[in-house]
Motif scaffolding. Structure first.
Motif, PDB file in Angstrom:
ATOM      1  N   VAL A  19      21.860 -65.151 -40.207  1.00 21.74           N
ATOM      2  CA  VAL A  19      22.204 -65.667 -38.878  1.00 21.74           C
ATOM      3  C   VAL A  19      22.165 -67.188 -38.894  1.00 21.74           C
ATOM      4  O   VAL A  19      21.449 -67.795 -39.688  1.00 21.74           O
ATOM      5  CB  VAL A  19      21.274 -65.111 -37.779  1.00 21.74           C
ATOM      6  N   GLY A  20      22.964 -67.799 -38.039  1.00 23.45           N
ATOM      7  CA  GLY A  20      22.955 -69.245 -37.917  1.00 23.45           C
ATOM      8  C   GLY A  20      23.823 -69.972 -38.915  1.00 23.45           C
ATOM      9  O   GLY A  20      23.651 -71.167 -39.142  1.00 23.45           O
ATOM     10  N   SER A  21      24.784 -69.269 -39.521  1.00 23.67           N
ATOM     11  CA  SER A  21      25.670 -69.893 -40.492  1.00 23.67           C
ATOM     12  C   SER A  21      27.059 -69.282 -40.373  1.00 23.67           C
ATOM     13  O   SER A  21      27.186 -68.091 -40.091  1.00 23.67           O
ATOM     14  CB  SER A  21      25.145 -69.674 -41.918  1.00 23.67           C
ATOM     15  N   ILE A  22      28.075 -70.085 -40.589  1.00 22.45           N
ATOM     16  CA  ILE A  22      29.433 -69.538 -40.648  1.00 22.45           C
ATOM     17  C   ILE A  22      29.853 -69.309 -42.094  1.00 22.45           C
ATOM     18  O   ILE A  22      30.970 -68.885 -42.358  1.00 22.45           O
ATOM     19  CB  ILE A  22      30.453 -70.454 -39.930  1.00 22.45           C
ATOM     20  N   THR A  23      28.935 -69.571 -43.025  1.00 19.34           N
ATOM     21  CA  THR A  23      29.197 -69.353 -44.441  1.00 19.34           C
ATOM     22  C   THR A  23      28.517 -68.063 -44.867  1.00 19.34           C
ATOM     23  O   THR A  23      27.342 -67.848 -44.593  1.00 19.34           O
ATOM     24  CB  THR A  23      28.677 -70.542 -45.273  1.00 19.34           C
ATOM     25  N   ARG A  24      29.277 -67.196 -45.523  1.00 19.64           N
ATOM     26  CA  ARG A  24      28.789 -65.865 -45.874  1.00 19.64           C
ATOM     27  C   ARG A  24      27.613 -65.892 -46.842  1.00 19.64           C
ATOM     28  O   ARG A  24      26.726 -65.043 -46.770  1.00 19.64           O
ATOM     29  CB  ARG A  24      29.948 -65.051 -46.474  1.00 19.64           C
ATOM     30  N   ALA A  85      36.516 -61.892 -35.308  1.00 24.00           N
ATOM     31  CA  ALA A  85      35.852 -62.779 -36.252  1.00 24.00           C
ATOM     32  C   ALA A  85      35.195 -61.950 -37.335  1.00 24.00           C
ATOM     33  O   ALA A  85      34.773 -60.818 -37.103  1.00 24.00           O
ATOM     34  CB  ALA A  85      34.800 -63.636 -35.535  1.00 24.00           C
ATOM     35  N   GLY A  86      35.119 -62.501 -38.537  1.00 28.48           N
ATOM     36  CA  GLY A  86      34.438 -61.803 -39.615  1.00 28.48           C
ATOM     37  C   GLY A  86      34.767 -62.386 -40.979  1.00 28.48           C
ATOM     38  O   GLY A  86      35.476 -63.379 -41.098  1.00 28.48           O
ATOM     39  N   TRP A  87      34.210 -61.746 -41.993  1.00 29.97           N
ATOM     40  CA  TRP A  87      34.438 -62.130 -43.378  1.00 29.97           C
ATOM     41  C   TRP A  87      35.157 -60.979 -44.059  1.00 29.97           C
ATOM     42  O   TRP A  87      35.049 -59.839 -43.659  1.00 29.97           O
ATOM     43  CB  TRP A  87      33.116 -62.354 -44.108  1.00 29.97           C
ATOM     44  N   GLY A  88      35.855 -61.261 -45.094  1.00 24.76           N
ATOM     45  CA  GLY A  88      36.509 -60.208 -45.858  1.00 24.76           C
ATOM     46  C   GLY A  88      37.745 -60.733 -46.541  1.00 24.76           C
ATOM     47  O   GLY A  88      37.945 -61.937 -46.678  1.00 24.76           O
ATOM     48  N   ARG A  89      38.590 -59.802 -46.954  1.00 22.44           N
ATOM     49  CA  ARG A  89      39.793 -60.181 -47.687  1.00 22.44           C
ATOM     50  C   ARG A  89      40.754 -60.941 -46.801  1.00 22.44           C
ATOM     51  O   ARG A  89      40.954 -60.602 -45.648  1.00 22.44           O
ATOM     52  CB  ARG A  89      40.459 -58.940 -48.261  1.00 22.44           C
ATOM     53  N   THR A  90      41.371 -61.955 -47.377  1.00 23.35           N
ATOM     54  CA  THR A  90      42.350 -62.757 -46.656  1.00 23.35           C
ATOM     55  C   THR A  90      43.765 -62.526 -47.168  1.00 23.35           C
ATOM     56  O   THR A  90      44.714 -63.066 -46.615  1.00 23.35           O
ATOM     57  CB  THR A  90      41.998 -64.251 -46.759  1.00 23.35           C
ATOM     58  N   THR A 100      33.945 -68.401 -45.641  1.00 25.45           N
ATOM     59  CA  THR A 100      33.693 -68.989 -44.331  1.00 25.45           C
ATOM     60  C   THR A 100      34.184 -68.020 -43.257  1.00 25.45           C
ATOM     61  O   THR A 100      35.226 -67.387 -43.423  1.00 25.45           O
ATOM     62  CB  THR A 100      34.421 -70.342 -44.194  1.00 25.45           C
ATOM     63  N   LEU A 101      33.449 -67.917 -42.175  1.00 28.55           N
ATOM     64  CA  LEU A 101      33.819 -67.045 -41.071  1.00 28.55           C
ATOM     65  C   LEU A 101      35.245 -67.320 -40.629  1.00 28.55           C
ATOM     66  O   LEU A 101      35.626 -68.464 -40.390  1.00 28.55           O
ATOM     67  CB  LEU A 101      32.855 -67.257 -39.897  1.00 28.55           C
ATOM     68  N   GLN A 102      36.052 -66.277 -40.549  1.00 29.21           N
ATOM     69  CA  GLN A 102      37.429 -66.367 -40.100  1.00 29.21           C
ATOM     70  C   GLN A 102      37.499 -65.894 -38.657  1.00 29.21           C
ATOM     71  O   GLN A 102      36.744 -64.992 -38.265  1.00 29.21           O
ATOM     72  CB  GLN A 102      38.329 -65.477 -40.959  1.00 29.21           C
ATOM     73  N   PHE A 103      38.386 -66.463 -37.862  1.00 31.70           N
ATOM     74  CA  PHE A 103      38.554 -65.971 -36.502  1.00 31.70           C
ATOM     75  C   PHE A 103      40.004 -66.097 -36.086  1.00 31.70           C
ATOM     76  O   PHE A 103      40.773 -66.876 -36.649  1.00 31.70           O
ATOM     77  CB  PHE A 103      37.637 -66.712 -35.516  1.00 31.70           C
ATOM     78  N   LEU A 104      40.364 -65.295 -35.108  1.00 30.49           N
ATOM     79  CA  LEU A 104      41.727 -65.266 -34.619  1.00 30.49           C
ATOM     80  C   LEU A 104      41.699 -64.855 -33.149  1.00 30.49           C
ATOM     81  O   LEU A 104      41.060 -63.860 -32.797  1.00 30.49           O
ATOM     82  CB  LEU A 104      42.561 -64.258 -35.423  1.00 30.49           C
ATOM     83  N   HIS A 105      42.343 -65.617 -32.291  1.00 30.21           N
ATOM     84  CA  HIS A 105      42.458 -65.266 -30.874  1.00 30.21           C
ATOM     85  C   HIS A 105      43.647 -64.319 -30.734  1.00 30.21           C
ATOM     86  O   HIS A 105      44.752 -64.638 -31.175  1.00 30.21           O
ATOM     87  CB  HIS A 105      42.664 -66.514 -30.024  1.00 30.21           C
ATOM     88  N   VAL A 106      43.397 -63.158 -30.144  1.00 32.56           N
ATOM     89  CA  VAL A 106      44.410 -62.107 -30.074  1.00 32.56           C
ATOM     90  C   VAL A 106      44.396 -61.422 -28.710  1.00 32.56           C
ATOM     91  O   VAL A 106      43.369 -61.361 -28.060  1.00 32.56           O
ATOM     92  CB  VAL A 106      44.172 -61.037 -31.162  1.00 32.56           C
ATOM     93  N   PRO A 107      45.545 -60.870 -28.297  1.00 32.40           N
ATOM     94  CA  PRO A 107      45.560 -60.004 -27.117  1.00 32.40           C
ATOM     95  C   PRO A 107      45.355 -58.552 -27.552  1.00 32.40           C
ATOM     96  O   PRO A 107      45.759 -58.150 -28.650  1.00 32.40           O
ATOM     97  CB  PRO A 107      46.966 -60.203 -26.552  1.00 32.40           C
ATOM     98  N   THR A 108      44.711 -57.762 -26.712  1.00 33.03           N
ATOM     99  CA  THR A 108      44.535 -56.340 -27.000  1.00 33.03           C
ATOM    100  C   THR A 108      45.809 -55.580 -26.625  1.00 33.03           C
ATOM    101  O   THR A 108      46.626 -56.067 -25.836  1.00 33.03           O
ATOM    102  CB  THR A 108      43.349 -55.757 -26.219  1.00 33.03           C
TER     103      THR A 108
END
Length: 160
Positions: A19-24, A85-90, A100-108
């Motif tokens: 917790v407290g980091s955007i780096t995995r 938001a999350g980590w994983g394959r790009t 590094t934590l990835q994020f994307l603003h999306v509509p449902t």
């Protein structure tokens, strides 16, 4: 919150929470796990209710970088603004895991609309409990498990 498949079969002593980091792999504070709590209706084969929670051995200390988030209970409709938001394959490569934590603003999307955008095999994996999102083609979380949190106004989203 963690992805169900990531924790399935995991020994609780092998799962920890940073917790407290955007780096995995660095920064923040690591908390050992005491218990993994899986959704009671989980079905890994069908990819239904793939969510679990971690109970840490000691309470998490809140700071300016670590804050609680409410669990949502309202129905999530069409075109609700959310953040994934999350980590994983790009990419499709199994070696392209983000550090590094990835994020994307999306509509449902409503699930029927979401199913219509997929092949029949993938559409079968969209359940009533699934939160679907769509921004544009080739953008999203479809490359694999990235420990996705969908967040709207500081509330973790779930579809019942």
């Amino acid at each position: 919150m963690i992805n169900f498949n990531a924790a399935t079969g995991s020994n609780v002593t092998r799962v920890s929470t940073r917790v407290g980091s955007i780096t995995r792999n660095s920064g923040g504070v690591i908390y050992p796990s005491e218990r993994l709590i899986f959704h009671p209706e989980r079905n890994g084969t069908a990819r239904a209710f793939e969510v679990s929670m971690i109970m840490t051995t000691i309470p998490i200390v809140f700071t300016n970088l670590v804050q609680p988030i409410a669990l949502g209970s309202a129905f999530i409709g069409d075109f609700i603004s959310a953040t994934m938001a999350g980590w994983g394959r790009t990419t499709t490569s199994p070696h392209s895991v983000a550090t590094t934590l990835q994020f994307l603003h999306v509509p449902t999307l409503m699930n029927d609309d979401c199913r219509s955008r997929h092949t029949s095999g993938n559409a079968a994996l969209i359940h009533d409990s699934t939160i679907c999102t769509y921004l544009r083609r080739n953008t999203g979380h479809c490359f694999g498990k990235i420990y996705i949190l969908s967040i709207m106004k500081k509330t973790l989203l779930f579809r019942r």
